[in-house]
Design an enzyme around this catalytic site. Structure first.
Site, PDB file in Angstrom:
ATOM      1  N   ALA A   1       0.853  -1.200   0.000  1.00 53.88           N
ATOM      2  CA  ALA A   1       0.000   0.000   0.000  1.00 53.88           C
ATOM      3  C   ALA A   1       0.883   1.243   0.000  1.00 53.88           C
ATOM      4  O   ALA A   1       1.985   1.235   0.565  1.00 53.88           O
ATOM      5  CB  ALA A   1      -0.897  -0.017   1.232  1.00 53.88           C
TER       6      ALA A   1
ATOM      7  N   GLY B   1       0.575  -5.210   0.680  1.00 50.43           N
ATOM      8  CA  GLY B   1      -0.496  -5.288  -0.320  1.00 50.43           C
ATOM      9  C   GLY B   1      -0.033  -5.948  -1.611  1.00 50.43           C
ATOM     10  O   GLY B   1      -0.846  -6.538  -2.340  1.00 50.43           O
TER      11      GLY B   1
ATOM     12  N   GLU C   1      -0.417  -9.464  -0.964  1.00 49.21           N
ATOM     13  CA  GLU C   1      -1.857  -9.774  -1.024  1.00 49.21           C
ATOM     14  C   GLU C   1      -2.326  -9.910  -2.467  1.00 49.21           C
ATOM     15  O   GLU C   1      -3.189 -10.739  -2.770  1.00 49.21           O
ATOM     16  CB  GLU C   1      -2.660  -8.690  -0.282  1.00 49.21           C
ATOM     17  CG  GLU C   1      -2.477  -8.793   1.231  1.00 49.21           C
ATOM     18  CD  GLU C   1      -3.122  -7.660   1.994  1.00 49.21           C
ATOM     19  OE1 GLU C   1      -2.930  -6.490   1.595  1.00 49.21           O
ATOM     20  OE2 GLU C   1      -3.804  -7.934   2.999  1.00 49.21           O
TER      21      GLU C   1
ATOM     22  N   GLU D   1       3.528  -5.039   7.324  1.00 44.47           N
ATOM     23  CA  GLU D   1       2.575  -4.112   7.955  1.00 44.47           C
ATOM     24  C   GLU D   1       2.869  -3.931   9.443  1.00 44.47           C
ATOM     25  O   GLU D   1       2.734  -2.832   9.986  1.00 44.47           O
ATOM     26  CB  GLU D   1       1.134  -4.611   7.782  1.00 44.47           C
ATOM     27  CG  GLU D   1       0.614  -4.588   6.358  1.00 44.47           C
ATOM     28  CD  GLU D   1       0.886  -5.882   5.596  1.00 44.47           C
ATOM     29  OE1 GLU D   1       1.722  -6.713   6.051  1.00 44.47           O
ATOM     30  OE2 GLU D   1       0.262  -6.074   4.535  1.00 44.47           O
TER      31      GLU D   1
END
Ligand code: CAA
Length: 256
Positions: A68, A111, A114, A134
């Protein structure tokens, strides 16, 4: 400097295969809201395009994706995160109806990891490194890391990665079940395309039924994803996360 109004996702389509390329390499393909919006708009279009049977997701630059976009997130309030149901990643990839092959290299983080977890087959270059950092931001995944990672590698390795930010090499990730195949860095794109073309020879109806059936191998996933998303959004109320994002933006802290 590159003009940020240029497309952040490149698309090329031939022989039933659409290749989507993350094209924000100067930011290590960090998932800004603009990039994820563009990614999701393309996925919706490709889902409806009957000439497309298989999608390859790859990335330009030295790394697949650094996760992210922390600078983007650092200006977001808790109200905005909850109102927009922000997850810092693609919403459409995990529910895309056709097979998707991830072709990943370099850093595959947060992310970005992910994104790979949402794909059906993960082809990794031998230089790929997988991690969920994270926690080093005092945050947690918001787009499936706590749901799809344990399903891929098992709870114990997943918790080890999620609680420490531990990195896995391509070979460790293959042994754990996160990676399907490893190829050399210079063969990554050609091998991913060849695999996609092989799969795309099959009827579209068969491919989509196969995928819908495999997605049902994970009952309870949607409920888990919703719980994770709201747990992630709660981080936006917490000072340690807000401070860690500011530290990253201001380059104040050495981070792993
Ligand atoms: N968001 C925004 N910008 C990022 C970024 C990110 N996640 N990762 C890297 N960048 C930017 C850097 O700020 C830098 O920009 P400038 O050139 O303008 O300074 C540029 O990309 C290059 O990065 P580095 O100089 O840091 O490159 P490096 O090779 O020294 O390090 C790295 C690479 C180890 C990936 C390091 O950049 C890093 O640790 N990035 C953050 C990784 C991370 O924590 N990701 C998780 C984000 S949270 C998430 O994904 C999920 C969620 O739901 C919370």
């Amino acid at each position: 400097m590159r003009n940020e109004t240029q497309p952040r996702v490149g698309i090329s389509t031939q022989s039933g295969v659409a290749v989507m390329t993350l094209a924000r390499p100067q930011n290590l393909n960090a998932l800004s809201r603009a990039l994820t919006d563009e990614l999701d708009a393309n996925l919706l279009r490709l889902a409806a395009d009957e000439t497309v049977r298989v999608v390859v997701l790859q990335a330009d630059g030295k790394h697949f994706c650094a996760g992210a976009d922390i600078a983007d997130m650092s200006t977001m309030t808790y109200d905005e995160a909850t109102r927009t149901d922000f997850i810092g990643c693609s919403r459409e990839l995990g529910r895309f109806p056709k097979p998707v092959i991830a072709a990943v290299h370099g850093m595959v983080l947060g992310g970005g990891c992910e994104l790979a977890e949402m794909c059906d087959i993960v082809l990794a270059a031998d230089d790929a490194v997988f991690a969920h950092p994270e926690v080093t931001l005092n945050a947690m995944p918001g787009a499936g890391g706590t749901q799809r990672l344990p399903r891929a590698v098992g709870r114990h390795l997943a918790m080890d990665m999620l609680l420490t930010g531990r990195r896995l090499s391509a070979e460790e990730a293959r042994q754990a079940g996160l990676v399907s195949r490893i190829v050399s860095r210079d063969q990554l794109r050609s091998q991913a395309l060849a695999l996609a073309e092989e799969i795309a020879q099959r009827p579209l109806g068969l491919l989509t039924r196969m995928k819908q059936s495999v997605l049902r191998a994970h009952p309870g996933l949607d409920e888990g994803l919703a719980f994770e998303a709201s747990s992630f959004q709660a981080c936006f109320q917490e000072e340690p996360f807000l401070q860690a994002m500011q530290a990253f933006v201001k380059k104040q802290e050495a981070r792993r």
